[in-house]
Design a protein around this motif. Structure first.
Motif, PDB file in Angstrom:
ATOM      1  N   VAL A 109       0.842  -1.193   0.000  1.00  0.00           N
ATOM      2  CA  VAL A 109       0.000   0.000   0.000  1.00  0.00           C
ATOM      3  C   VAL A 109       0.877   1.243   0.000  1.00  0.00           C
ATOM      4  O   VAL A 109       2.057   1.193   0.356  1.00  0.00           O
ATOM      5  CB  VAL A 109      -0.949   0.030   1.222  1.00  0.00           C
ATOM      6  N   ALA A 110       0.270   2.346  -0.397  1.00  0.00           N
ATOM      7  CA  ALA A 110       0.883   3.664  -0.235  1.00  0.00           C
ATOM      8  C   ALA A 110       0.298   4.303   1.006  1.00  0.00           C
ATOM      9  O   ALA A 110      -0.907   4.215   1.249  1.00  0.00           O
ATOM     10  CB  ALA A 110       0.608   4.529  -1.455  1.00  0.00           C
ATOM     11  N   VAL A 111       1.137   4.925   1.811  1.00  0.00           N
ATOM     12  CA  VAL A 111       0.693   5.665   2.995  1.00  0.00           C
ATOM     13  C   VAL A 111       1.009   7.125   2.736  1.00  0.00           C
ATOM     14  O   VAL A 111       2.182   7.505   2.642  1.00  0.00           O
ATOM     15  CB  VAL A 111       1.385   5.155   4.277  1.00  0.00           C
ATOM     16  N   ARG A 112      -0.039   7.942   2.609  1.00  0.00           N
ATOM     17  CA  ARG A 112       0.144   9.317   2.129  1.00  0.00           C
ATOM     18  C   ARG A 112      -0.516  10.316   3.065  1.00  0.00           C
ATOM     19  O   ARG A 112      -1.612  10.095   3.578  1.00  0.00           O
ATOM     20  CB  ARG A 112      -0.480   9.475   0.738  1.00  0.00           C
ATOM     21  N   SER A 124      -0.796  25.155  -3.153  1.00  0.00           N
ATOM     22  CA  SER A 124      -0.561  23.721  -3.119  1.00  0.00           C
ATOM     23  C   SER A 124       0.510  23.395  -2.094  1.00  0.00           C
ATOM     24  O   SER A 124       1.614  23.891  -2.166  1.00  0.00           O
ATOM     25  CB  SER A 124      -0.126  23.215  -4.496  1.00  0.00           C
ATOM     26  N   PHE A 125       0.142  22.532  -1.121  1.00  0.00           N
ATOM     27  CA  PHE A 125       1.118  22.058  -0.152  1.00  0.00           C
ATOM     28  C   PHE A 125       1.723  20.733  -0.606  1.00  0.00           C
ATOM     29  O   PHE A 125       2.364  20.040   0.172  1.00  0.00           O
ATOM     30  CB  PHE A 125       0.450  21.863   1.223  1.00  0.00           C
ATOM     31  N   ALA A 126       1.501  20.404  -1.902  1.00  0.00           N
ATOM     32  CA  ALA A 126       2.021  19.137  -2.419  1.00  0.00           C
ATOM     33  C   ALA A 126       3.519  19.063  -2.197  1.00  0.00           C
ATOM     34  O   ALA A 126       4.256  19.978  -2.496  1.00  0.00           O
ATOM     35  CB  ALA A 126       1.711  19.018  -3.905  1.00  0.00           C
ATOM     36  N   GLY A 127       3.965  17.912  -1.655  1.00  0.00           N
ATOM     37  CA  GLY A 127       5.400  17.724  -1.428  1.00  0.00           C
ATOM     38  C   GLY A 127       5.863  18.236  -0.082  1.00  0.00           C
ATOM     39  O   GLY A 127       6.986  17.975   0.319  1.00  0.00           O
ATOM     40  N   GLN A 128       5.019  18.973   0.641  1.00  0.00           N
ATOM     41  CA  GLN A 128       5.446  19.492   1.945  1.00  0.00           C
ATOM     42  C   GLN A 128       5.371  18.404   3.020  1.00  0.00           C
ATOM     43  O   GLN A 128       6.132  18.417   3.969  1.00  0.00           O
ATOM     44  CB  GLN A 128       4.557  20.682   2.346  1.00  0.00           C
ATOM     45  N   GLN A 129       4.395  17.461   2.891  1.00  0.00           N
ATOM     46  CA  GLN A 129       4.331  16.322   3.798  1.00  0.00           C
ATOM     47  C   GLN A 129       4.714  15.054   3.050  1.00  0.00           C
ATOM     48  O   GLN A 129       4.925  15.052   1.851  1.00  0.00           O
ATOM     49  CB  GLN A 129       2.921  16.214   4.408  1.00  0.00           C
ATOM     50  N   GLU A 130       4.773  13.935   3.785  1.00  0.00           N
ATOM     51  CA  GLU A 130       5.407  12.740   3.235  1.00  0.00           C
ATOM     52  C   GLU A 130       4.440  11.775   2.558  1.00  0.00           C
ATOM     53  O   GLU A 130       3.247  11.718   2.880  1.00  0.00           O
ATOM     54  CB  GLU A 130       6.147  11.983   4.353  1.00  0.00           C
ATOM     55  N   THR A 131       4.985  11.007   1.632  1.00  0.00           N
ATOM     56  CA  THR A 131       4.329   9.867   0.995  1.00  0.00           C
ATOM     57  C   THR A 131       5.275   8.682   1.074  1.00  0.00           C
ATOM     58  O   THR A 131       6.469   8.813   0.784  1.00  0.00           O
ATOM     59  CB  THR A 131       3.984  10.184  -0.467  1.00  0.00           C
ATOM     60  N   TYR A 132       4.744   7.530   1.452  1.00  0.00           N
ATOM     61  CA  TYR A 132       5.551   6.308   1.534  1.00  0.00           C
ATOM     62  C   TYR A 132       4.920   5.250   0.643  1.00  0.00           C
ATOM     63  O   TYR A 132       3.710   4.969   0.749  1.00  0.00           O
ATOM     64  CB  TYR A 132       5.637   5.809   2.979  1.00  0.00           C
ATOM     65  N   LEU A 133       5.710   4.657  -0.225  1.00  0.00           N
ATOM     66  CA  LEU A 133       5.215   3.703  -1.204  1.00  0.00           C
ATOM     67  C   LEU A 133       5.664   2.287  -0.867  1.00  0.00           C
ATOM     68  O   LEU A 133       6.693   2.082  -0.222  1.00  0.00           O
ATOM     69  CB  LEU A 133       5.710   4.081  -2.602  1.00  0.00           C
ATOM     70  N   TRP A 134       4.852   1.300  -1.326  1.00  0.00           N
ATOM     71  CA  TRP A 134       5.175  -0.117  -1.184  1.00  0.00           C
ATOM     72  C   TRP A 134       5.401  -0.500   0.285  1.00  0.00           C
ATOM     73  O   TRP A 134       6.359  -1.175   0.639  1.00  0.00           O
ATOM     74  CB  TRP A 134       6.394  -0.499  -2.040  1.00  0.00           C
TER      75      TRP A 134
END
Length: 861
Positions: A109-112, A124-134
């Motif tokens: 899963v992705a945890v975003r 846009s706050f895109a990229g300011q917080q984290e995304t974790y993949l796989w």
């Protein structure tokens, strides 16, 4: 209380609980698009887990951090408090139950993050917080949920909220957990052209593998434009050598090479681009605003490619008030009117010979009205003052004409240009100098109609003043450097809380110091430097020594010190805060005052630090500087040995003077850049105050007012700003030649792109073959080892990126321009004045650069 929802349950009424990302996914689900299954952990879960006492503590820690180093330390202190152990047994059970419904033991899963401030229409706050993949397994999911919560307090997120004046009181984090898609291709789609605001086509950027490759920008991607009315597809297919994929050994995503055959194929088909565009237009119609959508294509059980939507957010640049994309004007909407007259065009003399070469290095692109109102009077003064200083102009001639048609600088479609015929006529009055020589040396543009006409009477007047650039200017320059450095440090600090009257005072002082610093720079470069360059070229004519190689390696250049300090920072010999304190006045296209300096936004430095850390220790630029100095001394010995005996004494004198004066080039440049940064800071402070008073929609709109208007903001400021934004966007789509007579004819970008080889001005010798990396903005650029940097123009802020490159090719610049000087000092081949290299070459092209002949060849497109 319910702490989780399925994505299908995410609706507008739950917005404060689920955050922007979950809301966007719920909207896509409601429109019956293919969305990978998932769920969201609400902001209530965050608040219940963290608690009000911890939240207050985090906000106090963040509020006390002001410098870059303090922000990083605060972020680290807060992150250490987050862990899966904070999660209550009840919430843990609810999350694991939801996870079991969308993933079996082998699924990832992705945890975003889905922050409450994220993906809103005005920022846009895109990229300011984290995304974790796989992410795989229940314990891993819980751990990454806690990491997402902690990313509310990254240094970048704290700084970004502060820039937008977002209060942290209601800050909370929702988290989306969503099934991963094993993508064969992925990317981003925007229902408006992100570069121009043109809403007639949907823009799609596609990479092989995961969409992360496009989001990060660290792999080559293809571009598609789908016409809304005709459904026609225009594309730029590039050679792709790598992709983001799931690595089975590490269990994590990784960048891996792709085969040559796969890399030459389009990442998606035209039909898939049309399908994406249709989806984008449907989402835009449902939301009433242009959209930014992430997508992926993966094979289903039957091997057919299926399209999945991963997230959607409002587009946040052209959708701003005053940036209505429907108001964007494009070249295909009608011809430009050369007779129009406005703040950015029409006031300059139309009977002269003009060039944008060199001027575009200092005042890049299409200027904002504020930038041109500061720069042009200062540049006019600096140029006239220099030729008055060396006796070529009388006191009366040196006065700035009331009518801009008599100026030596001007604006054409928003680009700053210099009048060659005026400039050449002044140079013709200087003993030992001709207009043809100085124009050719500094601007690499010599129209056929330009001829020198020596004026003996003026030359006699100039003779006794010729030594002044050598005798007087260095002392003045060093004193000014010290004074301006103190002024910069004090002023940018004071401006954070200054009232309007004080901000105006600092603004006026900054403009005055900028004008004086720029005048000293012109005195030095066109006085001492120009004379020394002629001497060096004359000495080298009868030897085998290349003059460009000889002038490299003198050391002391500010850009070299910048690269050295960044290297030291990457080796923890210098803190990031110390680096910013020394070099924070730099920034991308720093001559344009609306751009941010590193002092305001150190993102580029943080990204370049990662690249520097990966370089081996034996590439230390300080060692390389020493080696180039040794090479320069060897070239000097060779030069003197090959000179005729009668020329050896003047040769030694010339070389000694070059070693003393050439390293001074950056000293006065630092002063005028620091002065400009104060002007920038003062304007931003005034913009903030005007926004608070309701006289501007946004503080950044201040750069669409002129210097005079900013001192006394007109009642119709908002209307002026909106009109000028449209005008600037229109001019940004115009490509101008490097030189012209009268009025410039816009370039045909299509014709330029068709050439497979072209020539520019050789600026730093050497021959290199490599893949091209076209960079228009170094702030978010990534250069792989061995790549050749292609740029429209460069300024000192590019030095860290130039160091990472194997060669440099620029559209504009002369052999004495900043681009050429830095390339020589860093020891890489360089070709300047190619006029349209950034149009002719695409990222991924295999090219050969010959810095000795100026030839650039596209070997494999």
């Amino acid at each position: 209380m319910q702490f989780t929802y399925e994505l299908s349950e995410c609706s507008q009424d739950k917005g404060p609980e689920i955050g922007g990302k979950a809301l966007g996914l719920g909207m896509l689900w409601g429109l019956d698009f293919e969305v990978p299954p998932g769920f969201v952990i609400t902001t209530a879960a965050y608040r219940a887990t963290v608690g009000p006492d911890l939240i207050d503590e985090f906000n106090r820690i963040a509020a006390g951090a002001q410098t870059v180093e303090e922000l990083q330390l605060a972020s680290k202190q807060i992150a250490e408090r987050f862990s899966a152990d904070l999660i209550s047994p009840e919430l843990r059970a609810e999350i694991l139950d939801r996870y079991a419904r969308i993933a079996d033991g082998n699924s990832s899963v992705a945890v975003r993050s889905s922050a409450t401030a994220e993906d809103r229409a005005d920022a846009s706050f895109a990229g300011q917080q984290e995304t974790y993949l796989w992410v795989r397994g229940g314990d891993d999911v819980l751990d990454h949920v806690a990491r997402c919560w902690a990313s509310l307090y990254t240094a970048q997120a704290i700084s970004y909220r502060r820039r937008l004046d977002d209060e942290p009181g209601g800050l909370a984090m929702a988290v989306v957990v969503q099934q991963m898609v094993p993508a064969e291709a992925g990317g981003v789609m925007m229902t408006i052209d992100p570069a121009t605001g043109n809403s007639s086509a949907v823009y799609v950027e596609a990479a092989l593998g995961l969409a992360e490759g496009v989001v990060r920008g660290d792999v080559v991607s293809d571009s598609f434009w789908v016409d809304r009315s005709t459904n026609d597809v225009r594309s730029e297919i590039r050679v792709k050598d790598a992709a983001h994929v799931f690595d089975t050994k590490s269990g994590r995503p990784a960048v891996r090479p792709v085969t040559d055959e796969a890399g030459r194929q389009p990442a998606i088909s035209d039909d898939e681009a049309r399908e994406l565009a249709a989806i984008g237009m449907r989402v835009e119609a449902a939301q009433g605003v242009a959209q930014d959508i992430e997508w992926a294509i993966a094979a289903d059980g039957d091997g057919r490619r299926r399209l999945y939507l991963l997230q959607a957010r409002p587009e946040t640049v052209w959708s701003q008030p005053g940036n209505d994309p429907e108001g964007a004007v494009h070249l295909d909407s009608g011809p430009l009117d050369p007779e129009e007259k406005n703040l950015l065009h029409g006031s300059a003399g139309r009977d002269g010979l003009w060039t944008i070469t060199n001027m575009q290095e200092a005042i890049p692109g299409v200027s904002t009205p504020f930038t041109s109102s500061v720069w042009l009077p200062a540049a006019e003064f600096a140029n006239r003052n220099h030729y008055r200083f060396i006796g070529a102009l009388s006191k009366e001639e040196a006065k700035i004409p009331a009518d801009p048609k008599g100026w030596v600088v001007g604006l054409f479609y928003g680009r700053a240009a210099l009048r060659l015929d005026f400039y050449a006529s002044w140079a013709d009055r200087v003993p030992g100098l001709s207009g043809e020589a100085i124009i050719g040396q500094f601007f690499s543009s010599l129209p056929d109609t330009l001829t020198s006409r020596t004026r003996q009477r003026n030359r006699l007047r100039a003779v006794p003043r010729l030594p002044l650039p050598f005798l007087v200017v260095p002392r003045r320059m060093r004193r000014n450097r010290t004074e301006v450095g103190k002024f910069w440090s004090a002023a940018v600090s004071e401006l954070a809380t200054a009232d309007r009257a004080r901000a105006v005072d600092i603004l006026v002082e900054g403009v005055d110091r900028f004008q004086r610093s720029l005048a000293l720079q012109v005195n030095l470069t066109q006085g001492a430097f120009q004379s020394l360059s002629r001497v060096i070229r004359w000495l080298c004519e009868e030897t085998s020594v290349n003059p460009h190689e000889l002038v490299a390696g003198y050391g002391g250049h500010e850009e070299s010190a910048l690269v050295d300090d960044l290297w030291a920072c990457s080796r923890q010999e210098l803190t990031l805060e110390q680096f910013v304190r020394r070099h924070g006045y730099h920034g991308w296209r720093e001559g344009e005052l609306s751009n941010h300096s590193w002092r305001e936004d150190p993102t580029m430095i943080e990204r370049q630090l990662d690249a520097y850390r990966q370089r081996p220790d034996d590439e230390d630029p300080r060692v390389m500087h020493s080696e180039r100095a040794d090479k320069r001394r060897e070239l000097e010995r060779r030069l003197l040995s090959e000179l005729a005996p009668t020329h050896r004494v003047p040769g030694r004198i010339g070389l000694a003077l070059a070693a003393h004066y050439l390293p001074m080039r950056g000293v006065s440049k630092v002063s005028f850049l620091q002065s400009l940064d104060v002007v920038r800071a003062a304007a931003r402070r005034l913009g903030t105050l005007l926004e608070q008073d309701g006289r501007l929609n946004n503080a950044e709109d201040v750069f669409y007012l002129t210097l005079d208007e900013l001192r006394d903001c007109p009642d119709k400021s908002k209307a002026l700003v909106a009109e000028r934004k449209k005008l600037r966007r229109r001019y940004e789509q115009v490509q101008l030649p490097d030189a012209w007579q009268g009025m410039p004819e816009p370039l045909d970008a299509t014709a330029a792109a068709a050439l497979s080889s072209f020539e520019g001005t050789p600026a730093s010798p050497g021959v290199v073959e490599g893949r091209a990396r076209v960079v228009l903005n170094p702030s978010d650029a990534h250069v792989e080892d061995g790549e050749i940097l292609i740029a429209r123009d460069t300024d000192p802020a590019w030095a860290p990126l130039i160091f990472l490159s194997s060669a440099l090719v620029a559209d504009i610049g002369g052999v004495m321009s900043h681009t050429a000087v830095v390339a020589r000092e860093l020891g890489i081949p360089c070709v300047v004045n190619t006029k349209a290299a950034s149009l002719r070459v695409k990222t991924g092209d295999l090219i050969r650069v010959n810095g000795a002949t100026g030839l650039v060849e596209v070997l494999d497109s």
